[in-house]
Design a protein around this motif. Structure first.
Motif, PDB file in Angstrom:
ATOM      1  N   ASP A  61      40.545  59.800  12.528  1.00  0.00           N
ATOM      2  CA  ASP A  61      41.481  58.973  13.291  1.00  0.00           C
ATOM      3  C   ASP A  61      41.139  58.964  14.774  1.00  0.00           C
ATOM      4  O   ASP A  61      41.179  57.922  15.426  1.00  0.00           O
ATOM      5  N   ILE A  62      40.822  60.148  15.313  1.00  0.00           N
ATOM      6  CA  ILE A  62      40.529  60.269  16.743  1.00  0.00           C
ATOM      7  C   ILE A  62      39.226  61.046  16.911  1.00  0.00           C
ATOM      8  O   ILE A  62      39.093  62.164  16.410  1.00  0.00           O
ATOM      9  N   LEU A  63      38.276  60.459  17.627  1.00  0.00           N
ATOM     10  CA  LEU A  63      37.017  61.143  17.944  1.00  0.00           C
ATOM     11  C   LEU A  63      36.947  61.376  19.443  1.00  0.00           C
ATOM     12  O   LEU A  63      37.081  60.439  20.235  1.00  0.00           O
ATOM     13  N   HIS A  68      28.778  59.628  14.509  1.00  0.00           N
ATOM     14  CA  HIS A  68      30.107  59.511  13.907  1.00  0.00           C
ATOM     15  C   HIS A  68      30.814  58.172  14.110  1.00  0.00           C
ATOM     16  O   HIS A  68      31.957  58.025  13.661  1.00  0.00           O
ATOM     17  N   PHE A  69      30.189  57.183  14.756  1.00  0.00           N
ATOM     18  CA  PHE A  69      30.911  55.947  15.070  1.00  0.00           C
ATOM     19  C   PHE A  69      31.383  55.213  13.813  1.00  0.00           C
ATOM     20  O   PHE A  69      32.400  54.524  13.831  1.00  0.00           O
ATOM     21  N   LEU A  97      38.385  56.126  19.809  1.00  0.00           N
ATOM     22  CA  LEU A  97      37.122  56.769  20.155  1.00  0.00           C
ATOM     23  C   LEU A  97      37.119  57.008  21.660  1.00  0.00           C
ATOM     24  O   LEU A  97      37.069  56.066  22.458  1.00  0.00           O
ATOM     25  N   ILE A  98      37.191  58.267  22.028  1.00  0.00           N
ATOM     26  CA  ILE A  98      37.168  58.678  23.430  1.00  0.00           C
ATOM     27  C   ILE A  98      35.721  59.022  23.779  1.00  0.00           C
ATOM     28  O   ILE A  98      35.107  59.860  23.114  1.00  0.00           O
ATOM     29  N   VAL A 158      24.308  53.035  22.808  1.00  0.00           N
ATOM     30  CA  VAL A 158      25.695  53.465  22.628  1.00  0.00           C
ATOM     31  C   VAL A 158      26.624  52.262  22.724  1.00  0.00           C
ATOM     32  O   VAL A 158      27.560  52.111  21.924  1.00  0.00           O
ATOM     33  N   TYR A 159      26.347  51.382  23.659  1.00  0.00           N
ATOM     34  CA  TYR A 159      27.201  50.196  23.837  1.00  0.00           C
ATOM     35  C   TYR A 159      27.225  49.337  22.575  1.00  0.00           C
ATOM     36  O   TYR A 159      28.288  48.868  22.158  1.00  0.00           O
ATOM     37  N   SER A 160      26.062  49.167  21.933  1.00  0.00           N
ATOM     38  CA  SER A 160      26.013  48.318  20.738  1.00  0.00           C
ATOM     39  C   SER A 160      26.785  48.922  19.572  1.00  0.00           C
ATOM     40  O   SER A 160      27.467  48.202  18.831  1.00  0.00           O
ATOM     41  N   VAL A 161      26.728  50.242  19.390  1.00  0.00           N
ATOM     42  CA  VAL A 161      27.471  50.833  18.270  1.00  0.00           C
ATOM     43  C   VAL A 161      28.965  50.924  18.586  1.00  0.00           C
ATOM     44  O   VAL A 161      29.808  50.859  17.682  1.00  0.00           O
TER      45      VAL A 161
END
Length: 627
Positions: A67-69, A80-81, A88-89, A126-129
């Motif tokens: 639920d929260i990463l 983990h995305f 997602l923090i 990172v931006y793309s995922v």
């Protein structure tokens, strides 16, 4: 209510400490928590993550979906995305980091991510995922950790290097605010972790900053608890169980994940004990020795047991391999020694920091020749505590080695345990047939109807010990009739144990007793199945095997005899417990759900596999969940 929270980052950067603070805060707010720690087999730098399940009811497993990463680096996001469902923090400064630039990540993992995205590797950032996650409904919370950390460093007039670690606290504060719980509870949990006032103030300030970055979403409220609870990992549960059970000597050689148990015992080796002669409480000590190798460790434990104290050692697969010769000597000489066997991924060094259930047949048949040994396996933290005491009792009552199986997942996971689950009032020491001074007619290996002779410690009587076959006094003897009698005497112990130990205590049964579907399992998989049954509505009866030697043949045979589907759920390739069931009962499972990728069973993947197996009669499902 059930939520899954995860924090990830590079090993050695405080991920475990942050997760522990967060878990303590959640538990202090009255919620049940189950947390599992996953890490690579290196000291620093590789990807580490900690998953916590939060619930208002007792919980014993995690899920694949999160639920929260909470993340700090690019690697955590790449790993983990796909598992995140809600929030997602992440560190805003890593948005442009490319997948190919992460040197610590294995190429096999990068290839798996590329295949799942179907994007050329040069374009995976990172931006793309993050965009992929956002398109699936995940809400992104960017955090400028560096800016906030510098702000706090300037306020306290400290070098940035001193304040660097508070960025972890910022991350957990953001996620804690999402839950809606009182900030003061998190600050108190942080204060309990740090001894120096400066670091308490720094982390309290970080909590304030992190909490200001978002709003409450889940609106959780502090719950009242009606009973005492404990927040323990498996290593500690076993260690406390041994101390509570009267352990007086522990030997070990450092090995993952067994070492933490021995180091805990060493840190708490001063104990109150009962004088066996007077019954008075006196101050005592648990002697803990780090041996030069595992052969020495098991032999030291055997020597301490011969001297009359409760004695144990702890190890993992490679170490147990070295202990086997000593195990045989203990079997020949009827020595009550306990070996706590932490199961990790093999063979050889294998996956030293990952879990599995591949080491069941090995301890069952370890050692050349035939000799009795008792094998028990724990499924959750309360069982691990109680089984540590049970193992000491069994060893002394039946004067035989006892092997206590604990998987790496259980060793390195944390759980909120209600006091009533420990059933402390039921726990008593059983030292068996022990005398401290024997008369001149004493024979250490005297033939008896139950195979168990009176045991006196070294110095309490005249006796002889040897690795050879021997007579009742212990003198070497190769006489065929003597061999027949002594061999039978030793093996008779298992018959006695089988007769005396209630089969109901050797198997944990839950679920629908009227169902035509039965799931046979053991160890940690039983805990996951308990959550599945309690929350998922699966139509099945669960048999979690708790003792493999002596095997509960009659009970298992009766419970499997009229079932249409018998599903073996195990963390190994060969379905080893299922093979033992067939060996002892003649009954073979009809279906299998197996996992051997080094990661623990996850509730959602196991529930899905069970529904598929029951509905579609799939004969074998192999699971591969976990990062």
């Amino acid at each position: 209510m059930r939520l899954t929270w995860m924090i990830g980052g590079a090993q050695g950067t405080g991920i475990d400490t942050s997760a522990t603070i967060f878990g303590n805060a959640i538990a202090s707010a009255g919620y049940y928590v189950f947390g599992n720690r996953e890490y690579y087999s290196n000291i620093k730098g590789r990807h580490s993550y900690f998953t916590l399940t939060i619930s208002d009811k007792r919980v014993k497993s995690n899920t694949q979906k999160v639920d929260i990463l909470v993340s700090f680096d690019a690697e955590t996001i790449f790993h983990h995305f796909t598992d995140v469902t809600s929030y997602l923090i992440y560190n805003k400064s890593v948005e442009n980091v490319k997948l190919d630039s992460i040197q610590a990540m294995e190429e096999e993992t990068k290839d798996r991510i590329r295949r799942s995205l179907r994007i050329d590797s040069q374009e995976v950032t990172v931006y793309s995922v993050l965009k992929v996650a956002q398109e699936k409904g995940v809400k992104l919370i960017p955090v400028n950790y560096e800016e906030i950390t510098k702000k706090i460093a300037d306020e306290f007039k400290l070098p940035l290097s001193v304040v660097e670690r508070v960025k972890n606290t910022i991350g957990i504060a953001v996620s804690y605010k999402l839950l809606g719980l009182e900030q003061e509870i998190l600050i108190k949990a942080s204060d309990r972790t740090f001894k120096q006032e400066l670091f308490r103030k720094l982390n309290a300030r970080a909590i304030e900053e992190g909490s200001s970055l978002t709003d409450s979403v889940y609106n959780l409220r502090t719950l009242k608890t009606n009973s005492e609870r404990y927040w323990l990992d498996g290593n500690t549960a076993v260690a406390i169980g041994k101390i509570y059970g009267g352990l007086r000597f522990q030997s070990y050689y450092p090995i993952t994940p067994a070492s933490d148990e021995s180091t805990f015992i060493e840190a708490h080796q001063e104990v109150l004990m009962i004088d066996p002669k007077t019954g008075d409480k006196i101050k005592g000590i648990v002697v803990v020795v780090q041996a030069e190798d595992e052969i020495s460790a098991v032999n030291m434990a055997i020597g301490a047991a011969l001297a009359g104290v409760r004695s144990a050692t702890a190890t993992s697969g490679p170490g147990f391999s070295l202990m086997v010769e000593g195990l045989g000597w203990a079997g020949m000489n009827e020595v009550p020694v306990v070996i706590t066997y932490y199961i990790r991924g093999g063979p050889s060094t294998g996956l030293p920091t990952r879990t599995g259930q591949s080491d069941l047949l090995f301890p069952m048949f370890a050692g050349h020749g035939e000799f009795p040994k008792i094998i028990i396996a724990s499924g959750d933290h309360a069982e691990a505590f109680r089984d540590a005491i049970w193992a000491l009792n069994l060893a002394e009552r039946y004067q035989t080695p006892v092997i206590h199986l604990v998987e790496k997942t259980l060793a390195n996971s944390y759980s909120t345990i209600p006091r009533e689950e420990l059933k402390l009032e039921e726990l008593k020491a059983d030292r068996g047939k022990i005398v401290y001074k024997a008369d001149p007619t004493y024979r250490r290996f005297m033939l008896t109807s139950d195979g168990i002779s009176t045991r006196a410690p070294l110095g309490g009587a005249l006796m002889y010990y040897t690795g050879d076959e021997h007579n009742e006094m212990g003198h070497i003897s190769e006489d065929p009739e003597n061999r027949l009698f002594m061999y039978e005497k030793r093996m008779k112990k298992l018959e006695t144990a089988d007769r005396e130990i209630p089969e109901e205590s050797r198997v944990k049964v839950f679920g629908d007793t009227d169902s035509k579907n039965v799931i046979v399992t053991w160890g940690f998989a039983g805990s996951v199945l308990e959550d599945v049954i309690n929350e998922g509505g699966i139509d099945a009866l669960i048999l979690q095997l708790r003792m493999f030697s002596p095997f509960p043949t009659k009970l298992v045979s009766n419970m499997l005899s009229d079932k249409e589907k018998i599903i073996g759920v195990e963390g190994n390739y060969l379905a080893q417990a299922s093979k033992l069931i067939t060996m002892f009962t003649g009954i073979k499972p009809t279906n299998y759900i197996l996992k051997w990728n080094g990661r623990p069973f996850l509730k959602d993947e196991l529930e899905s596999a069970l529904r598929q197996t029951i509905k579609e009669d799939v004969k074998k499902v192999v699971l591969n969940g976990g990062a």
